[in-house]
Design an enzyme around this catalytic site. Structure first.
Site, PDB file in Angstrom:
ATOM      1  N   GLU A  29      23.467   7.776 -60.070  1.00 24.78           N
ATOM      2  CA  GLU A  29      22.916   6.587 -60.705  1.00 24.78           C
ATOM      3  C   GLU A  29      23.856   6.140 -61.824  1.00 24.78           C
ATOM      4  O   GLU A  29      23.706   6.583 -62.970  1.00 24.78           O
ATOM      5  CB  GLU A  29      21.535   6.884 -61.287  1.00 24.78           C
ATOM      6  CG  GLU A  29      20.479   7.232 -60.260  1.00 24.78           C
ATOM      7  CD  GLU A  29      19.099   7.272 -60.896  1.00 24.78           C
ATOM      8  OE1 GLU A  29      18.260   6.441 -60.546  1.00 24.78           O
ATOM      9  OE2 GLU A  29      18.878   8.119 -61.782  1.00 24.78           O
TER      10      GLU A  29
ATOM     11  N   HIS B 263      18.244  12.819 -65.820  1.00 27.50           N
ATOM     12  CA  HIS B 263      18.364  11.357 -65.809  1.00 27.50           C
ATOM     13  C   HIS B 263      19.110  10.889 -67.062  1.00 27.50           C
ATOM     14  O   HIS B 263      19.008  11.497 -68.124  1.00 27.50           O
ATOM     15  CB  HIS B 263      16.977  10.718 -65.750  1.00 27.50           C
ATOM     16  CG  HIS B 263      17.006   9.251 -65.497  1.00 27.50           C
ATOM     17  ND1 HIS B 263      17.243   8.329 -66.493  1.00 27.50           N
ATOM     18  CD2 HIS B 263      16.847   8.540 -64.354  1.00 27.50           C
ATOM     19  CE1 HIS B 263      17.224   7.115 -65.981  1.00 27.50           C
ATOM     20  NE2 HIS B 263      16.990   7.210 -64.686  1.00 27.50           N
TER      21      HIS B 263
END
Length: 263
Positions: A178, A106
């Site tokens: 993302e 992430h």
């Protein structure tokens, strides 16, 4: 719990990471109500997953139950099985606590905790070795986007993390795109047009070869259906819009309706 094999062609993956939110009591309440919902709802073609903090993993597993259709994930894991890694948690340990999926790379991990392409590759390999599902997160900054380098950047992130995998291993991997400029409280929701080129690039290289290509970044009730309509998108990785159970259940319903509409 749900099998973590690769026989899931056509599924829409719809999940959420709680990040550093929810204590054990909150996690239990959410998971208990979610278990009740999925036990009665028709979610044909939708694969739900939730990713609590480490402290709530085992409690969430207990509330979901052994045969839950909801996959349980961990937000990170070290590539070594054991050793002098103070403060780290291994894949073996999160698996023991109930995790079936592990989030890797992430942007917050990359920015604040020195996650690199090299460490994402080690973690993907470790997760696969333990029979779990790697959820590889990739995404570019606003500066990279403004320079017109989005596709090149994310494809390099993905290629570096997945280098050397066999076709069978690749088929067990989820990729979540993302864009950093679209995530978080200050993120700007991406338009469908902005996402077409990155997903075209991902689809050409990984469509049909990986378990799924997800989108995450300011996903909400108002744009979920449009995002699911993008070619190559096979799921949504949701943040704060799914932290409240009502929001997550509504997003599952949107995904189920989308699946029914496309037949």
């Amino acid at each position: 719990m749900t099998d973590t094999g690769t026989n899931d062609s056509g599924l829409l993956w719809v999940g959420t990471s709680w990040k550093m939110n929810k204590g054990i009591g909150e996690a239990r309440s959410y998971a208990r109500a979610l278990a009740d919902y999925v036990g009665q709802a028709d979610l044909s073609g939708v694969q739900p997953f939730i990713i609590p903090s480490f402290t709530a993993l085992a409690a969430t597993r207990d509330e979901l139950g052994d045969d839950s259709p909801v996959l349980l994930g961990a937000q990170n894991a070290h590539w070594e099985d054991e050793g002098p890694w103070t403060g780290e948690v291994s894949v073996a340990q999160v698996k023991d606590a109930g995790a079936q999926l592990v989030e890797i790379g992430h942007s917050e991990r990359r920015e604040h905790f020195a996650e690199t392409v090299a460490t994402t590759r080690l973690k993907v390999a470790a997760v696969l070795a333990h029979g779990l599902v790697p959820l590889l997160c990739i995404g570019e900054s606003a500066d990279v986007k403004d320079a017109g380098e989005s596709s090149r950047f994310i494809m390099e992130q993905a290629a570096g993390a997945l280098d050397g995998l066999t076709a069978e291993q690749m088929g067990r991997v989820l990729i979540a795109y993302e864009p950093i400029w679209a995530i978080g409280e200050s993120g700007r929701p991406a338009t469908v047009e902005e996402l077409r080129e990155p997903f075209d690039a991902l689809g050409r290289e990984y469509g049909g070869r990986t378990r799924g290509l997800l989108y995450g970044g300011s996903v909400g009730l108002d744009n979920a259906e449009d995002l699911l309509g993008i070619d190559e998108v096979t799921g949504l990785f949701i943040g704060r819009a799914a932290w409240r159970l009502a929001g997550y259940l509504r997003l599952l319903e949107i995904a189920a309706a989308h699946q029914e509409a496309i037949g």
